[in-house]
Write a protein that holds these residues in place. Structure first.
Motif, PDB file in Angstrom:
ATOM      1  N   ARG A  18       0.861  -1.193   0.000  1.00 63.73           N
ATOM      2  CA  ARG A  18       0.000   0.000   0.000  1.00 63.73           C
ATOM      3  C   ARG A  18       0.888   1.230   0.000  1.00 63.73           C
ATOM      4  NH1 ARG A  18      -0.107   2.715   4.871  1.00 63.73           N
ATOM      5  NH2 ARG A  18       0.559   1.559   6.709  1.00 63.73           N
ATOM      6  N   GLU A  19       0.293   2.360  -0.339  1.00 66.20           N
ATOM      7  CA  GLU A  19       1.031   3.619  -0.291  1.00 66.20           C
ATOM      8  C   GLU A  19       1.175   4.054   1.163  1.00 66.20           C
ATOM      9  OE1 GLU A  19       2.575   5.329  -2.751  1.00 66.20           O
ATOM     10  OE2 GLU A  19       1.999   3.684  -4.070  1.00 66.20           O
ATOM     11  N   PRO A  20       2.319   4.598   1.529  1.00 67.54           N
ATOM     12  CA  PRO A  20       2.510   5.062   2.906  1.00 67.54           C
ATOM     13  C   PRO A  20       1.759   6.363   3.173  1.00 67.54           C
ATOM     14  CG  PRO A  20       4.432   5.572   1.579  1.00 67.54           C
ATOM     15  CD  PRO A  20       3.514   4.763   0.707  1.00 67.54           C
ATOM     16  N   GLU A  21       1.507   6.605   4.449  1.00 65.92           N
ATOM     17  CA  GLU A  21       0.882   7.855   4.877  1.00 65.92           C
ATOM     18  C   GLU A  21       1.929   8.674   5.614  1.00 65.92           C
ATOM     19  OE1 GLU A  21      -2.768   7.259   7.063  1.00 65.92           O
ATOM     20  OE2 GLU A  21      -3.128   5.391   5.973  1.00 65.92           O
ATOM     21  N   GLY A  22       2.059   9.933   5.244  1.00 68.54           N
ATOM     22  CA  GLY A  22       3.040  10.801   5.891  1.00 68.54           C
ATOM     23  C   GLY A  22       4.459  10.463   5.471  1.00 68.54           C
ATOM     24  N   HIS A  23       5.409  10.945   6.253  1.00 68.32           N
ATOM     25  CA  HIS A  23       6.815  10.705   5.961  1.00 68.32           C
ATOM     26  C   HIS A  23       7.183   9.249   6.224  1.00 68.32           C
ATOM     27  CE1 HIS A  23       7.824  14.882   5.320  1.00 68.32           C
ATOM     28  NE2 HIS A  23       7.191  15.199   6.434  1.00 68.32           N
ATOM     29  N   VAL A  24       8.057   8.721   5.372  1.00 64.64           N
ATOM     30  CA  VAL A  24       8.571   7.366   5.570  1.00 64.64           C
ATOM     31  C   VAL A  24      10.002   7.500   6.065  1.00 64.64           C
ATOM     32  CG1 VAL A  24       9.112   5.165   4.485  1.00 64.64           C
ATOM     33  CG2 VAL A  24       7.099   6.443   3.762  1.00 64.64           C
ATOM     34  N   MET A  25      10.302   6.813   7.147  1.00 65.46           N
ATOM     35  CA  MET A  25      11.624   6.895   7.752  1.00 65.46           C
ATOM     36  C   MET A  25      12.170   5.497   8.007  1.00 65.46           C
ATOM     37  SD  MET A  25      10.558   9.763  10.508  1.00 65.46           S
ATOM     38  CE  MET A  25      12.055  10.653  10.809  1.00 65.46           C
ATOM     39  N   ALA A  26      13.479   5.426   8.154  1.00 68.07           N
ATOM     40  CA  ALA A  26      14.115   4.158   8.506  1.00 68.07           C
ATOM     41  C   ALA A  26      13.858   3.905   9.986  1.00 68.07           C
ATOM     42  CB  ALA A  26      15.607   4.208   8.202  1.00 68.07           C
ATOM     43  N   GLY A  27      12.996   2.964  10.286  1.00 71.44           N
ATOM     44  CA  GLY A  27      12.656   2.665  11.673  1.00 71.44           C
ATOM     45  C   GLY A  27      13.806   2.045  12.446  1.00 71.44           C
ATOM     46  N   CYS A  28      14.790   1.525  11.728  1.00 67.48           N
ATOM     47  CA  CYS A  28      15.946   0.905  12.386  1.00 67.48           C
ATOM     48  C   CYS A  28      16.910   1.958  12.926  1.00 67.48           C
ATOM     49  CB  CYS A  28      16.676  -0.015  11.407  1.00 67.48           C
ATOM     50  SG  CYS A  28      17.301   0.845   9.949  1.00 67.48           S
ATOM     51  N   GLY A  29      16.716   3.216  12.496  1.00 66.70           N
ATOM     52  CA  GLY A  29      17.574   4.293  12.981  1.00 66.70           C
ATOM     53  C   GLY A  29      18.814   4.557  12.133  1.00 66.70           C
ATOM     54  N   TRP A  30      19.065   3.734  11.118  1.00 62.41           N
ATOM     55  CA  TRP A  30      20.225   3.938  10.254  1.00 62.41           C
ATOM     56  C   TRP A  30      19.746   4.665   9.002  1.00 62.41           C
ATOM     57  CZ3 TRP A  30      22.674   1.039   5.921  1.00 62.41           C
ATOM     58  CH2 TRP A  30      23.997   1.440   5.711  1.00 62.41           C
ATOM     59  N   THR A  31      20.080   5.926   8.861  1.00 60.44           N
ATOM     60  CA  THR A  31      19.558   6.798   7.814  1.00 60.44           C
ATOM     61  C   THR A  31      19.665   6.241   6.394  1.00 60.44           C
ATOM     62  OG1 THR A  31      20.038   8.701   9.206  1.00 60.44           O
ATOM     63  CG2 THR A  31      19.665   9.143   6.879  1.00 60.44           C
ATOM     64  N   PRO A  32      20.789   5.637   5.972  1.00 59.27           N
ATOM     65  CA  PRO A  32      20.860   5.140   4.593  1.00 59.27           C
ATOM     66  C   PRO A  32      20.028   3.884   4.324  1.00 59.27           C
ATOM     67  CG  PRO A  32      23.067   5.463   5.510  1.00 59.27           C
ATOM     68  CD  PRO A  32      22.093   5.587   6.630  1.00 59.27           C
ATOM     69  N   CYS A  33      19.399   3.331   5.336  1.00 57.36           N
ATOM     70  CA  CYS A  33      18.688   2.062   5.180  1.00 57.36           C
ATOM     71  C   CYS A  33      17.360   2.242   4.436  1.00 57.36           C
ATOM     72  CB  CYS A  33      18.428   1.414   6.531  1.00 57.36           C
ATOM     73  SG  CYS A  33      17.731  -0.254   6.384  1.00 57.36           S
ATOM     74  N   VAL A  34      17.157   1.408   3.417  1.00 55.01           N
ATOM     75  CA  VAL A  34      15.893   1.374   2.687  1.00 55.01           C
ATOM     76  C   VAL A  34      15.331  -0.050   2.658  1.00 55.01           C
ATOM     77  CG1 VAL A  34      16.348   3.409   1.254  1.00 55.01           C
ATOM     78  CG2 VAL A  34      17.084   1.155   0.463  1.00 55.01           C
ATOM     79  N   ARG A  35      15.778  -0.896   3.584  1.00 57.95           N
ATOM     80  CA  ARG A  35      15.256  -2.267   3.648  1.00 57.95           C
ATOM     81  C   ARG A  35      13.747  -2.176   3.874  1.00 57.95           C
ATOM     82  NH1 ARG A  35      18.228  -6.182   4.055  1.00 57.95           N
ATOM     83  NH2 ARG A  35      17.418  -8.272   4.057  1.00 57.95           N
ATOM     84  N   PRO A  36      12.939  -2.800   2.996  1.00 59.37           N
ATOM     85  CA  PRO A  36      11.488  -2.672   3.122  1.00 59.37           C
ATOM     86  C   PRO A  36      10.954  -2.999   4.512  1.00 59.37           C
ATOM     87  CG  PRO A  36      12.028  -3.642   1.015  1.00 59.37           C
ATOM     88  CD  PRO A  36      13.318  -3.548   1.796  1.00 59.37           C
ATOM     89  N   GLU A  37      11.546  -3.979   5.184  1.00 59.66           N
ATOM     90  CA  GLU A  37      11.075  -4.347   6.523  1.00 59.66           C
ATOM     91  C   GLU A  37      11.478  -3.328   7.582  1.00 59.66           C
ATOM     92  OE1 GLU A  37      13.103  -6.281   4.629  1.00 59.66           O
ATOM     93  OE2 GLU A  37      11.619  -7.676   3.826  1.00 59.66           O
ATOM     94  N   HIS A  38      12.366  -2.394   7.259  1.00 60.96           N
ATOM     95  CA  HIS A  38      12.848  -1.421   8.238  1.00 60.96           C
ATOM     96  C   HIS A  38      12.179  -0.054   8.133  1.00 60.96           C
ATOM     97  CE1 HIS A  38      16.991  -3.533   9.045  1.00 60.96           C
ATOM     98  NE2 HIS A  38      15.954  -4.351   9.181  1.00 60.96           N
ATOM     99  N   VAL A  39      11.464   0.216   7.048  1.00 64.13           N
ATOM    100  CA  VAL A  39      10.873   1.552   6.890  1.00 64.13           C
ATOM    101  C   VAL A  39       9.479   1.606   7.499  1.00 64.13           C
ATOM    102  CG1 VAL A  39      12.263   2.175   4.875  1.00 64.13           C
ATOM    103  CG2 VAL A  39      10.064   1.031   4.541  1.00 64.13           C
ATOM    104  N   GLU A  40       9.142   2.797   8.017  1.00 66.59           N
ATOM    105  CA  GLU A  40       7.860   3.000   8.705  1.00 66.59           C
ATOM    106  C   GLU A  40       7.215   4.280   8.224  1.00 66.59           C
ATOM    107  OE1 GLU A  40       9.276   3.459  12.678  1.00 66.59           O
ATOM    108  OE2 GLU A  40       9.450   1.310  13.034  1.00 66.59           O
TER     109      GLU A  40
END
Length: 147
Positions: A105-127
């Motif tokens: 689904r499309e995200p709502e609002g800003h999408v950030m790396a939930g793991c805390g590592w800024t360069p991370c784009v692992r699908p399971e890590h973004v929120e």
């Protein structure tokens, strides 16, 4: 057929073998596209056919796995902070694409790396924002407002 000094025909032939377009080869070697086209015809090679890749494949091509479980963005960074995919004339947020891949689904609002590592784009890590709000509510329910 010899060309301008310093640009051997073999260089054109090698790039033709890599499947590049006449215009691209001409830009790389600083020769006329007509010379490249003539060489293509002499070798009886078919005309260049542009292939279209899916945006998801372009996204995957610009990621690099790390040895600690993240997926680093190796593509363009807007303002040095936002990972961006430039695909067929359109810019996409790499994190938003990662979110869509993971959640369908499309995200709502800003999408950030939930793991805390800024360069991370692992699908399971973004929120997205609702996910962060839910986590904050759970944290507050467990530890109270003082935490």
């Amino acid at each position: 057929m010899p060309g301008p000094k310093g640009v051997p025909r073999a260089a054109i032939v090698a790039l033709l073998g890599e499947g590049l377009s006449d215009k691209r080869i001409a830009r790389i070697l600083h020769v006329s596209p007509m010379r490249v086209s003539r060489t293509r015809r002499e070798l009886d090679l078919p005309r260049f056919e542009r292939t279209v890749t899916a945006v998801e494949q372009s996204w995957t091509d610009r990621t690099r796995p790390t040895d600690v479980g993240h997926l680093a963005w190796a593509g363009f960074w807007r303002e040095g902070v936002h990972p961006v995919l430039k695909h067929q004339g359109t810019e996409y947020s790499a994190r938003r694409l990662a979110f869509r891949l993971a959640n369908g689904r499309e995200p709502e609002g800003h999408v950030m790396a939930g793991c805390g590592w800024t360069p991370c784009v692992r699908p399971e890590h973004v929120e997205d924002q609702p996910m962060r709000d839910a986590l904050r509510s759970q944290f507050t329910a467990i530890f109270g407002d003082a935490a």
